[in-house]
Design an enzyme around this catalytic site. Structure first.
Site, PDB file in Angstrom:
ATOM      1  N   ALA A 173      45.721  39.979  52.180  1.00  0.00           N
ATOM      2  CA  ALA A 173      46.200  39.571  50.849  1.00  0.00           C
ATOM      3  C   ALA A 173      47.636  40.022  50.520  1.00  0.00           C
ATOM      4  O   ALA A 173      48.484  39.183  50.197  1.00  0.00           O
ATOM      5  CB  ALA A 173      45.211  40.048  49.795  1.00  0.00           C
ATOM      6  N   ASP A 205      40.691  40.693  48.423  1.00  0.00           N
ATOM      7  CA  ASP A 205      41.588  39.550  48.238  1.00  0.00           C
ATOM      8  C   ASP A 205      41.775  39.210  46.776  1.00  0.00           C
ATOM      9  O   ASP A 205      42.791  38.658  46.385  1.00  0.00           O
ATOM     10  CB  ASP A 205      41.061  38.325  48.997  1.00  0.00           C
TER      11      ASP A 205
END
Ligand code: MRU
Length: 355
Positions: free
Chosen positions: A55, A246
């Protein structure tokens, strides 16, 4: 905070005058090779095909993609400043279409967009401001991860067995890692900790990337397959689970690599504390809870083949979500650069943002 931080030898991406130098994560651990990404379109492809992944790293890559776009359009002297800004905004929109789950991508692109809106003087100043913002996003991510490591190390018991999933390391961030940042900081204080890495089907980020970067940094690691976590915990070898994220919603629900939810349930059944480590840029306070998180579905070939060989009967159906959502009730704490949020997360996360 001690103010003295460790670093990692591993770096996923770097902005250079020629383009963005990317470590090809699809080739690891067999081959350590670098690619030069020269355009926003090439960067979008690199994110989509997971040459760069994780991420925070996706966020930084997106920001650098905007810089590449700005380099291109600000050199086109026939364009007006407004036309340049429009073209760069359209490239940012293209970059946003690559991977839907990691909120860091949209966060970083919004930061770049704000600069694009603000600087209306001339092309040179626009390019300089966008470049400085992207470099700042990268620098600050490393510092955030080092602080996550310091905070996280406080919850790791002496000699602990730590189980992690996927790769939330230097490769997945600006250069230190979230879950592996906790591992790095804990290892610096206590070299007797033991790290177990889930292989992480289907893309094998645990087997290919986590083991590689820990070995690179001299941190011993034991590889297990995803279906071994129950037996590992039953055998009393895991004292704590630490994973990355994420997207974390305002109530603490957490999207992370597929299989994270299974791990949280097994940890819960064994009374093993399950921690999520992530920078504030991964927390989506605008989203109240996890069921609204967009979950990326990837190509069925990721599960139907191994090394391009079909491993199932032709004609079967496929289900290949790249992420799952772990409900907040299974999470013992969310380790951020500003401290560890504890349940109830609606309050503790909001407090972190207000400090
Ligand atoms: O599909 P990937 O490899 O991008 O998924 C990565 C993860 O799920 C990581 O755990 C997460 O992005 C956190 S990275 C610090």
């Amino acid at each position: 905070m001690s103010g003295k931080f460790l670093s990692s030898r591993v770096q996923a991406l770097e902005l250079t005058p020629e383009g963005v130098k990317l470590l090809d994560q699809t080739a690891l651990p067999g081959k350590v090779s670098y690619l030069l990404i020269r355009t926003a379109q090439e960067m979008a492809n690199a994110i989509e095909t997971m040459l760069v992944r994780g991420a925070p790293a996706i966020g930084i890559a997106g920001a650098y993609g905007v810089v590449l776009s700005a380099r291109h359009y600000t050199s086109r002297t026939e364009l007006s400043l407004d036309a340049m800004r429009e073209a760069i905004a359209s490239d940012a929109e293209m970059l946003a279409q690559t991977r839907p789950t990691a909120v860091n991508l949209f966060w970083a692109l919004a930061e770049m967009e704000a600069v694009l809106q603000r600087v209306d003087t001339n092309p040179a100043e626009l390019l300089e401001a966008l470049t400085e913002k992207a470099l700042q996003i990268h620098r600050e991510d490393i510092i955030a991860c080092q602080n996550i490591g310091e905070h996280g190390a406080t919850v790791i018991p002496k000699g602990a067995g730590i189980l992690t999933h996927c790769n939330a390391g230097a490769l997945a961030t600006g250069g230190y890692g979230t879950a592996l940042g906790v591992v790095r900081s804990a290892f610096a204080k206590d070299a007797s900790i033991r790290v177990f890495a889930d292989e992480t089907r289907p893309r094998l980020q645990g087997a290919r990337l986590t083991t590689w970067e820990l070995v690179e940094d001299g941190i011993p690691v034991t590889l297990v397959t995803d279906n071994m976590s129950g037996s590992l915990m039953q055998a009393g070898k895991v004292d704590v689970v630490v994973v990355g994220a994420d997207r974390i919603t305002a109530n603490g629900d957490t999207a992370n690599k597929i299989g994270t939810y299974n791990l949280a349930l097994i940890a819960h059944a064994h009374g093993v504390p399950f921690y999520v480590a992530a920078p504030l840029s991964t927390i989506d306070m605008a989203m109240p809870s996890g069921e609204r998180i967009p979950i990326e579905e990837r190509n069925p070939e990721e599960i139907s083949t191994i090394n391009a060989e079909l491993i199932c009967a032709p004609g079967v159906g496929y289900y290949n979500p790249a992420f799952d959502v772990t409900p907040a009730k299974y999470i013992a704490g969310i380790i951020t650069e500003k401290g560890i949020a504890r349940p109830p997360y609606a309050e503790s996360l909001a407090k972190l943002f207000n400090h």
